[in-house]
Design a protein around this motif. Structure first.
Motif, short mmCIF file in Angstrom:
data_model
loop_
_atom_site.label_atom_id
_atom_site.label_comp_id
_atom_site.label_asym_id
_atom_site.label_seq_id
_atom_site.Cartn_x
_atom_site.Cartn_y
_atom_site.Cartn_z
N ARG A 80 -58.96 12.39 108.82
CA ARG A 80 -58.05 13.38 109.02
C ARG A 80 -57.02 14.51 108.47
N GLU A 81 -57.61 14.04 107.09
CA GLU A 81 -56.59 14.34 106.40
C GLU A 81 -57.87 16.39 106.30
N GLU A 82 -59.26 15.97 105.88
CA GLU A 82 -60.01 16.79 106.27
C GLU A 82 -60.56 18.18 107.63
N ARG A 83 -60.00 16.87 108.61
CA ARG A 83 -60.02 18.11 109.33
C ARG A 83 -59.34 18.78 109.39
N VAL A 84 -57.85 18.94 109.48
CA VAL A 84 -56.85 18.94 109.22
C VAL A 84 -56.64 19.95 108.68
N ARG A 85 -57.42 20.05 107.39
CA ARG A 85 -57.47 20.99 106.33
C ARG A 85 -59.00 22.55 107.65
N ARG A 86 -59.88 21.38 107.77
CA ARG A 86 -60.44 22.50 108.04
C ARG A 86 -60.13 23.39 109.40
N ALA A 87 -58.95 22.49 110.48
CA ALA A 87 -59.01 23.59 111.14
C ALA A 87 -57.50 24.39 110.58
N GLU A 88 -56.94 24.30 109.78
CA GLU A 88 -56.39 25.42 109.12
C GLU A 88 -56.83 26.01 108.79
N VAL A 89 -58.01 26.34 108.48
CA VAL A 89 -58.45 27.15 108.09
C VAL A 89 -59.44 27.90 108.70
N ARG A 90 -59.73 27.62 109.54
CA ARG A 90 -60.50 27.91 111.33
C ARG A 90 -59.20 29.13 112.03
N THR A 91 -57.94 28.14 111.90
CA THR A 91 -57.15 29.18 112.38
C THR A 91 -56.77 30.53 111.58
N ARG A 92 -56.25 30.14 110.37
CA ARG A 92 -56.41 31.44 109.76
C ARG A 92 -57.38 32.46 109.67
N GLU A 93 -58.33 31.98 109.35
CA GLU A 93 -59.64 32.91 109.71
C GLU A 93 -59.18 33.87 111.27
N ALA A 94 -58.90 32.94 112.25
CA ALA A 94 -59.35 33.32 113.63
C ALA A 94 -57.62 34.46 113.54
N VAL A 95 -56.37 34.21 112.55
CA VAL A 95 -55.70 35.32 112.45
C VAL A 95 -55.80 36.63 112.25
N LEU A 96 -56.75 35.99 110.99
CA LEU A 96 -57.13 37.29 110.79
C LEU A 96 -58.43 38.45 111.23
N VAL A 109 -56.05 33.66 103.23
CA VAL A 109 -57.37 33.42 104.10
C VAL A 109 -58.28 33.02 103.71
N ARG A 110 -59.61 31.79 103.37
CA ARG A 110 -60.91 32.04 102.57
C ARG A 110 -61.86 32.83 103.38
N CYS A 111 -61.94 34.06 103.46
CA CYS A 111 -63.25 35.09 103.61
C CYS A 111 -63.96 34.69 104.20
N PRO A 112 -63.78 34.45 105.75
CA PRO A 112 -64.96 33.72 106.59
C PRO A 112 -66.54 34.34 106.22
N VAL A 113 -67.22 35.00 105.78
CA VAL A 113 -68.27 35.70 105.27
C VAL A 113 -68.44 36.11 104.10
#
Length: 478
Positions: free
Chosen positions: A120-136, A192-196
């Motif tokens: 669950r913690e990993e799913r939350v972490r991945r969701a946050e990473v994706r959300t931050r990418e989406a904001v960028l 944000v972790r760069c998605p590229v």
């Protein structure tokens, strides 16, 4: 082996190897099938006797059961909820099996809960990473209101005004460096972790001194002091609405930082092309992009004008790596680019058309909000580039290639590279040097211009436009 030895073994396996190691040892030790069965879930691999037994255990509300089925016995011990530890053993089974399974049930239930919490913690972490990418992504496409709303749910608030930092980290250390950034900024930076680029962090920090740092030291200096194996490029101070330009500035500054002992650099002074060309080129850019801004797909699932614009911008900045940013397959990217070419009448394999599209995107509102061309005929790109403000910008932009610090033949190297659509192989052949030799020449020019040439975002579009503007100005004086 005594029961106490078995209990100690069970606890050691649960602690060191988790549920999988414990179940594998139990199966090997007892000589049968051992696993966890959920009475309310489907099980494709569990024996039918174990599935039926778990359902019976759950229905009766008992903690353990022993079921006989011909020459096999099924032993079940309740874990939590509808799950049970089940063992299907041939008769006669191991005499200590009931006691061993009973002893294993408690540590197994605990380790299963711990593993679920980690998942669950990993799913939350991945969701946050994706959300931050989406904001960028929203910021890069001009959707500030939506970006603010989403950012507000995670925190901190997006800083405005801000400086953007591109931090290049050693492989596998982005998480650690993110923590350092949060600490140095007092949690006020948006990270944000760069998605590229998998070694890059993108940091939007308030345009104020770093709390607790030495007088006048920017975040970049403080960060490199704590993490000396990083390199940091810093944009100028900008409004949040200028995030795309800020990212390009920080990326170019990173190319300079790699070659400096201090390992950080701020974007150097110089007029921005979009500012110099805005008045002369806004009409031309609107006319060029009108088919894109007004495009309506035939099917609801196909990309519209806004999505195609975002695709064009991502591809111009990151080439094939745009698939990582857009989260699409390379074939989807290729299909979208073909559609953009057809809509705009461009050949995106050619650098002149790439440069024209890049400039047009910078001169028009983001996210497909353009309203189409003006009633009066819009000028062509050459007419825009003949504007005296563009001529002055071009000469300033190219001065470094012929200045006293320029390596011999820098201007000719760049011209040949641009003439071959910024492709190293053909350019190297035309110059009569190897590809590594051509790359080395361009790397020296990167340091001279304080701009990235070989990695995207690249300054190649601006260099082509500057050369074209200068050539047009020289034609007028002949």
């Amino acid at each position: 082996m005594s029961r106490s030895d078995d209990v100690l073994k069970v606890h050691r396996l649960a602690h060191a190897g988790g549920s999988v190691a414990l179940l594998e040892w139990l199966a090997a030790h007892l000589g049968g099938w051992v696993g966890v069965v959920d009475a309310e879930a489907e099980h494709g691999q569990a024996p039918e006797a174990a599935v039926r037994g778990a359902a019976e255990l759950n229905a009766r509300g008992v903690r353990s059961a022993l079921l006989h089925d011909g020459d096999r016995a099924t032993l079940l011990f309740a874990l939590d909820g509808p799950r049970a530890l089940a063992a299907v053993l041939d008769q006669p089974h191991h005499p200590g099996a009931p006691a061993l399974l009973a002893d294993a049930a408690v540590p197994l239930a605990l380790v299963l809960r711990a593993e679920e919490a980690l998942r669950r913690e990993e799913r939350v972490r991945r969701a946050e990473v994706r959300t931050r990418e989406a904001v960028l992504h929203l910021l890069m496409n001009g959707l500030l209101s939506t970006a603010h709303q989403i950012a507000g749910t995670l925190g901190p608030a997006l800083p405005d005004p801000m400086r953007m930092y591109v931090v290049e980290c050693p492989t596998g250390r982005r998480g650690e460096v993110s923590g350092v950034c949060r600490e140095l900024t007092g949690g006020r930076a948006w990270i944000v972790r760069c998605p590229v680029y998998v070694r890059h962090l993108i940091v939007l920090a308030p345009a104020v001194p770093v709390p607790g740092s030495a007088a006048g030291d920017p975040l970049a200096g403080a960060l490199v002091e704590v993490a000396p194996d990083c390199a940091v490029g810093v944009s100028g101070e900008t409004r949040l609405s200028e995030a795309p330009a800020a990212y390009t500035q920080a990326f170019h500054a990173l190319a300079v930082a790699r070659g400096r002992d201090e390992r950080h650099a701020r974007f150097g002074p110089g007029p921005e092309l979009a500012l110099a060309a805005h008045e002369a080129g806004a009409g031309w850019a609107g006319a060029l992009l009108a088919p894109l801004h007004t495009y309506e797909p035939r099917r609801p699932q196909d990309p519209g004008g806004q999505e195609l614009r975002a695709t064009a911008d991502a591809w111009l900045n990151f080439a094939s790596h745009a698939t990582r940013l857009l989260k699409i397959h390379r074939n989807t990217l290729a299909a979208r680019l073909r559609l953009i070419e057809a809509l705009l009448g461009l050949d995106l394999a050619r650098l002149p058309d790439q440069a024209a599209l890049s400039l047009a995107l910078r001169l028009t509102p983001g996210a497909g909000r353009g309203s189409g061309p003006d009633p009066d005929p819009a000028p062509g790109l050459d007419e825009v580039l003949r504007d005296p403000r563009l001529t002055d910008w071009a000469r300033g932009h190219l001065n470094g290639l012929t200045g006293p610090d320029a390596p011999p033949g820098a201007r000719d190297t760049v011209r040949v590279w641009l003439a071959h659509d910024a492709q190293l192989g053909p350019a190297a052949a035309a110059m009569g040097v190897s590809v590594p030799g051509a790359r080395k020449r361009l790397t020296r020019i990167e340091a001279l211009l304080e701009r990235s040439l070989l990695q995207s975002p690249s300054v190649r579009y601006d260099l082509w436009l500057a050369h074209r503007a200068e050539d047009l100005a020289e034609d007028l004086t002949r």
